[in-house]
Write a protein that holds these residues in place. Structure first.
Motif, mmCIF file in Angstrom:
data_model
loop_
_atom_site.group_PDB
_atom_site.id
_atom_site.type_symbol
_atom_site.label_atom_id
_atom_site.label_comp_id
_atom_site.label_asym_id
_atom_site.label_seq_id
_atom_site.Cartn_x
_atom_site.Cartn_y
_atom_site.Cartn_z
ATOM 1 N N GLY A 18 0.807 -1.217 0.000
ATOM 2 C CA GLY A 18 0.000 0.000 0.000
ATOM 3 C C GLY A 18 0.839 1.266 0.000
ATOM 4 N N THR A 19 1.813 1.343 0.908
ATOM 5 C CA THR A 19 2.637 2.554 0.985
ATOM 6 C C THR A 19 3.493 2.703 -0.264
ATOM 7 O OG1 THR A 19 3.914 1.181 2.498
ATOM 8 C CG2 THR A 19 2.900 3.163 3.416
ATOM 9 N N GLN A 20 4.005 1.569 -0.774
ATOM 10 C CA GLN A 20 4.829 1.644 -1.986
ATOM 11 C C GLN A 20 4.008 2.164 -3.158
ATOM 12 O OE1 GLN A 20 6.204 -2.369 -2.099
ATOM 13 N NE2 GLN A 20 8.290 -1.807 -1.516
ATOM 14 N N MET A 21 2.781 1.659 -3.225
ATOM 15 C CA MET A 21 1.880 2.091 -4.288
ATOM 16 C C MET A 21 1.662 3.596 -4.206
ATOM 17 S SD MET A 21 -0.168 0.791 -6.665
ATOM 18 C CE MET A 21 -1.056 -0.692 -6.304
ATOM 19 N N PHE A 22 1.407 4.099 -3.008
ATOM 20 C CA PHE A 22 1.163 5.518 -2.813
ATOM 21 C C PHE A 22 2.400 6.320 -3.187
ATOM 22 C CE2 PHE A 22 1.131 9.302 -0.056
ATOM 23 C CZ PHE A 22 -0.052 9.862 -0.485
ATOM 24 N N ARG A 23 3.540 5.897 -2.658
ATOM 25 C CA ARG A 23 4.766 6.673 -2.809
ATOM 26 C C ARG A 23 5.286 6.651 -4.256
ATOM 27 N NH1 ARG A 23 8.217 8.814 -4.151
ATOM 28 N NH2 ARG A 23 10.266 9.413 -3.375
ATOM 29 N N HIS A 24 5.231 5.472 -4.910
ATOM 30 C CA HIS A 24 5.907 5.348 -6.192
ATOM 31 C C HIS A 24 4.978 5.355 -7.398
ATOM 32 C CE1 HIS A 24 9.780 4.800 -4.319
ATOM 33 N NE2 HIS A 24 9.220 3.936 -3.478
ATOM 34 N N VAL A 25 3.672 5.217 -7.185
ATOM 35 C CA VAL A 25 2.753 5.231 -8.330
ATOM 36 C C VAL A 25 1.784 6.411 -8.253
ATOM 37 C CG1 VAL A 25 1.040 3.943 -9.634
ATOM 38 C CG2 VAL A 25 2.911 2.734 -8.513
ATOM 39 N N MET A 26 1.030 6.480 -7.159
ATOM 40 C CA MET A 26 -0.015 7.499 -7.071
ATOM 41 C C MET A 26 0.560 8.915 -7.054
ATOM 42 S SD MET A 26 -2.574 5.554 -7.015
ATOM 43 C CE MET A 26 -4.004 6.481 -6.510
ATOM 44 N N VAL A 27 1.482 9.161 -6.130
ATOM 45 C CA VAL A 27 1.990 10.528 -5.972
ATOM 46 C C VAL A 27 2.655 11.057 -7.246
ATOM 47 C CG1 VAL A 27 3.618 11.963 -4.693
ATOM 48 C CG2 VAL A 27 2.121 10.396 -3.471
ATOM 49 N N PRO A 28 3.575 10.282 -7.862
ATOM 50 C CA PRO A 28 4.195 10.815 -9.083
ATOM 51 C C PRO A 28 3.174 11.079 -10.196
ATOM 52 C CG PRO A 28 5.417 8.928 -8.288
ATOM 53 C CD PRO A 28 4.165 8.998 -7.483
ATOM 54 N N ALA A 29 2.151 10.225 -10.287
ATOM 55 C CA ALA A 29 1.183 10.397 -11.365
ATOM 56 C C ALA A 29 0.304 11.618 -11.134
ATOM 57 C CB ALA A 29 0.326 9.137 -11.493
ATOM 58 N N ALA A 30 -0.066 11.851 -9.866
ATOM 59 C CA ALA A 30 -0.989 12.948 -9.577
ATOM 60 C C ALA A 30 -0.271 14.285 -9.439
ATOM 61 C CB ALA A 30 -1.746 12.638 -8.291
ATOM 62 N N PHE A 31 1.033 14.220 -9.190
ATOM 63 C CA PHE A 31 1.783 15.410 -8.804
ATOM 64 C C PHE A 31 1.584 16.645 -9.671
ATOM 65 C CE2 PHE A 31 5.840 17.656 -7.841
ATOM 66 C CZ PHE A 31 5.609 17.823 -6.485
ATOM 67 N N PRO A 32 1.726 16.543 -11.007
ATOM 68 C CA PRO A 32 1.620 17.770 -11.813
ATOM 69 C C PRO A 32 0.274 18.476 -11.674
ATOM 70 C CG PRO A 32 2.434 15.944 -13.135
ATOM 71 C CD PRO A 32 2.019 15.378 -11.828
ATOM 72 N N VAL A 33 -0.810 17.703 -11.675
ATOM 73 C CA VAL A 33 -2.146 18.302 -11.595
ATOM 74 C C VAL A 33 -2.362 18.950 -10.229
ATOM 75 C CG1 VAL A 33 -4.598 17.868 -11.893
ATOM 76 C CG2 VAL A 33 -2.958 16.518 -13.164
ATOM 77 N N VAL A 34 -1.922 18.237 -9.179
ATOM 78 C CA VAL A 34 -2.080 18.765 -7.828
ATOM 79 C C VAL A 34 -1.284 20.059 -7.672
ATOM 80 C CG1 VAL A 34 -1.664 18.283 -5.389
ATOM 81 C CG2 VAL A 34 -2.509 16.494 -6.878
ATOM 82 N N LEU A 35 -0.092 20.051 -8.258
ATOM 83 C CA LEU A 35 0.782 21.234 -8.188
ATOM 84 C C LEU A 35 0.101 22.444 -8.825
ATOM 85 C CD1 LEU A 35 3.486 21.093 -6.873
ATOM 86 C CD2 LEU A 35 4.562 20.975 -9.097
ATOM 87 N N THR A 36 -0.544 22.229 -9.978
ATOM 88 C CA THR A 36 -1.252 23.325 -10.641
ATOM 89 C C THR A 36 -2.365 23.855 -9.744
ATOM 90 O OG1 THR A 36 -0.814 22.273 -12.741
ATOM 91 C CG2 THR A 36 -2.483 23.981 -12.728
ATOM 92 N N GLY A 37 -3.102 22.943 -9.112
ATOM 93 C CA GLY A 37 -4.160 23.365 -8.200
ATOM 94 C C GLY A 37 -3.619 24.199 -7.061
ATOM 95 N N MET A 38 -2.457 23.791 -6.537
ATOM 96 C CA MET A 38 -1.861 24.541 -5.440
ATOM 97 C C MET A 38 -1.428 25.927 -5.899
ATOM 98 S SD MET A 38 0.162 21.519 -3.470
ATOM 99 C CE MET A 38 1.360 22.541 -2.686
ATOM 100 N N ARG A 39 -0.901 26.001 -7.130
ATOM 101 C CA ARG A 39 -0.508 27.323 -7.641
ATOM 102 C C ARG A 39 -1.727 28.235 -7.720
ATOM 103 N NH1 ARG A 39 -0.861 29.271 -12.763
ATOM 104 N NH2 ARG A 39 -1.036 27.200 -13.635
ATOM 105 N N ILE A 40 -2.821 27.734 -8.319
ATOM 106 C CA ILE A 40 -4.017 28.568 -8.468
ATOM 107 C C ILE A 40 -4.548 28.964 -7.092
ATOM 108 C CG2 ILE A 40 -6.359 28.645 -9.396
ATOM 109 C CD1 ILE A 40 -5.447 26.623 -11.494
ATOM 110 N N GLY A 41 -4.561 28.002 -6.159
ATOM 111 C CA GLY A 41 -5.036 28.293 -4.808
ATOM 112 C C GLY A 41 -4.197 29.359 -4.127
ATOM 113 N N LEU A 42 -2.857 29.250 -4.281
ATOM 114 C CA LEU A 42 -1.967 30.220 -3.647
ATOM 115 C C LEU A 42 -2.217 31.628 -4.184
ATOM 116 C CD1 LEU A 42 1.397 28.245 -3.535
ATOM 117 C CD2 LEU A 42 0.069 29.038 -1.596
ATOM 118 N N ILE A 43 -2.419 31.732 -5.505
ATOM 119 C CA ILE A 43 -2.632 33.056 -6.113
ATOM 120 C C ILE A 43 -4.003 33.600 -5.720
ATOM 121 C CG2 ILE A 43 -2.783 34.326 -8.288
ATOM 122 C CD1 ILE A 43 -0.013 33.344 -7.863
ATOM 123 N N LEU A 44 -5.046 32.750 -5.838
ATOM 124 C CA LEU A 44 -6.406 33.223 -5.531
ATOM 125 C C LEU A 44 -6.522 33.666 -4.075
ATOM 126 C CD1 LEU A 44 -8.993 30.927 -7.327
ATOM 127 C CD2 LEU A 44 -8.304 33.258 -7.848
#
Lengths: 253, 278
Positions: free
Chosen positions: A164-190
């Motif tokens: 479970g943790t390996q899946m989260f750390r090495h599959v889920m997080v890297p795959a979701a990272f770019p989209v989440v990062l964009t959301g954080m940028r928009i949130g920080l600016i707004l």
């Protein structure tokens, strides 16, 4: 001789901004416009240099930044956690995602009077507005990021025996990272913009408050200097956040 | 932002459906377990929690239960001043939106259809778009007064940029192959605009219009909250200042419903006009 295209484009851009400045200067220097309504360019420049050199912006900026940091430290973690929890089930995504995106379409600034009632005229109501408005892009992009991980990767990792943790750390997080990062940028600016805006509408302190106060005192040159300061500061913030986003993308986990 | 989600097929969560099936039987459980129905139940649940929580623990000066909000809503509908305020806001939004779309499309086409202006002017527009406009709010009031003009002006300045940007993007994504083949088949400039550029622009134009509508609504409300003599923003402030939370919440609910409906309408239109691409 043919000028390089790039140079011509830059020249047009700089020329456009310069001609705006020149039009402003001509309008005010000739006395066609009352300086109380539109101050002259040199007077604004003088106030601006004074403002930056004397550091008199700091008490106001400090309040705004304090409100900002509290707001984003509420908005971003809660957006990430709630978004992640929702994204764990396709069913939950279908239930909650339309709910969040409809609320995101509502101009939440209308909650400001209520927040003032609950949290007072001071920094509290600004933090609440910033946190509310900053929350939605983070939660929506976290849902989108973690909700659209390619099932192929998940199956592959699972068949290779990932825990479970390996899946989260090495599959889920890297795959979701770019989209989440964009959301954080928009949130920080707004969050920053909404705090600046609520300070302008009603407040006791902060950058936005200073702009309004100077306007009410008819110190228009100083007001323009503060407006310029606020714009430059938010461009700076924009640049820092965008650079961090680009950097984070390159060093994706 | 959230359009990329692939969620087809997830009709219900098995464990959740099973609990429902035990309680209500299989047929009803299938109906309740649909995402839309569950969403409705959650919203109703929030309202019930709000009602119960406020009735027992709330201070009536600060917060009202939904039942009182509904009652206040009835009162608001009867009140001529409030109806006037709501109409004022909608009118300002409508005028601001019409002006944003008309000028936004014109500017977008003028900038986007020519490579030179696109490369030189478009970055300037993006720069202006990125400027925090709230800092100009006191100036806008100073120049346009406290009446409707300043609200419309501030609404337009918020709504026009997303429209320009999406129109330029829509024109920009036009494949050169289409233009060349249209030209080789003997289409003139006007025909190309009508049959090639326009259909390509429409989907992104609707995206722009949706974002522009949100922008106009935000701009109008910001200006109304800042200083005004009418409109929803003015009355929300007035009623909070006079500790009448039921009226405040019913005005907020009116506005939220309006915003959500408009957004949904624009999203449907966006989807509809995008279908031909397949």
């Amino acid at each position: 001789m043919k000028l390089p295209q790039k140079l011509v484009q830059r020249a047009v851009q700089v020329g456009f901004l310069l001609s705006l400045l020149l039009a402003w200067h001509l309008l005010t220097a000739t006395g066609m416009v009352n300086p109380l309504i539109l101050p002259t360019v040199p007077s604004v420049w003088k106030e601006f240099t004074l403002l930056v050199a004397s550091g008199s912006y700091w008490p106001h900026l400090r309040i705004t930044l304090y409100e900002y940091f509290v707001a984003i430290s509420i908005a971003i973690p809660s957006g990430l956690v709630i978004g992640y929890l929702v994204s764990r089930s396709r069913y939950a995504i279908r239930v909650f995602d339309p709910l969040f995106s409809s609320l995101y379409a509502v101009p939440l600034i209308i909650l400001l009077p209520v927040y003032i009632l609950y949290f007072g005229l001071g920094p509290g109501s600004k933090m609440a507005v910033g946190a509310t408005i900053g929350f939605f892009p983070v939660v929506l992009n976290t849902i989108a990021g973690f909700g659209t991980v390619d099932p192929l990767y998940v199956t592959a990792a699972r068949s290779m025996g990932a825990t479970g943790t390996q899946m989260f750390r090495h599959v889920m997080v890297p795959a979701a990272f770019p989209v989440v990062l964009t959301g954080m940028r928009i949130g920080l600016i707004l969050a920053f913009l909404s705090i600046l805006g609520t300070e302008t509408i009603v407040s006791l302190s902060g950058l936005g408050h200073q702009i309004v106060t100077l306007g009410e005192l008819l110190k228009t040159s100083a007001m323009f200097a503060y407006i310029a300061f606020a714009i430059i500061f938010s461009f700076l913030l924009n640049w820092v956040v965008s650079t961090a986003e680009a950097k984070g993308r390159r060093h994706a986990p | 932002m959230s359009t990329a989600i692939r969620t087809g097929g997830a009709r219900s969560a098995p464990a959740y459906r099973e609990i429902l099936a035990r309680l209500f039987g299989a047929r009803l459980a299938d109906k309740i377990a649909r995402p839309g129905a569950t969403r409705l139940i959650i919203v109703i649940g929030v309202f019930i929690l709000w009602e119960v929580g406020v009735t027992f623990f709330g201070d009536p000066l600060f917060v009202s239960p939904p039942s009182e909000v509904m009652e206040a809503f009835g009162g608001l509908v009867d009140d001529k001043a409030i109806v006037g305020a709501v109409t004022t806001t909608f009118w300002e939004v409508a005028v601001g939106f019409a002006m944003s779309v008309a000028s936004g499309v014109l500017i977008g086409l003028a900038v986007g259809l020519n490579i030179f202006t696109r490369r030189s002017i478009f970055p300037v527009i993006l720069l202006l778009y990125a400027t925090p406009q709230v800092v100009f709010l006191p100036l806008v009031i100073m120049y346009f007064g406290i009446g409707s003009a300043s609200k419309i002006a501030f609404g337009v300045s918020h709504g026009i940029f997303p429209i320009i940007v999406t129109v330029v993007a829509g024109v920009q994504n036009l494949s050169p192959v289409l233009l060349t083949s249209a030209r080789s088949m003997g289409a003139n400039r006007r025909q190309i605009l009508r049959w090639v550029v326009f259909p390509h622009m429409v989907p992104s134009l609707f995206t722009g219009m949706r974002l522009g509508m949100t922008g106009v609504l935000l701009g109008v409300l910001l200006a109304e909250l800042y200083v005004s003599s009418g409109g929803i923003g003015y009355y929300t402030r007035l009623y909070t200042d006079t500790f009448a939370p039921a009226k405040v919440f019913s005005l907020i609910l009116v506005l939220a419903t309006f915003a959500i409906l408009l957004n949904e309408l624009a999203r449907r239109a966006e989807f509809h006009f995008n279908r031909w691409r397949g």
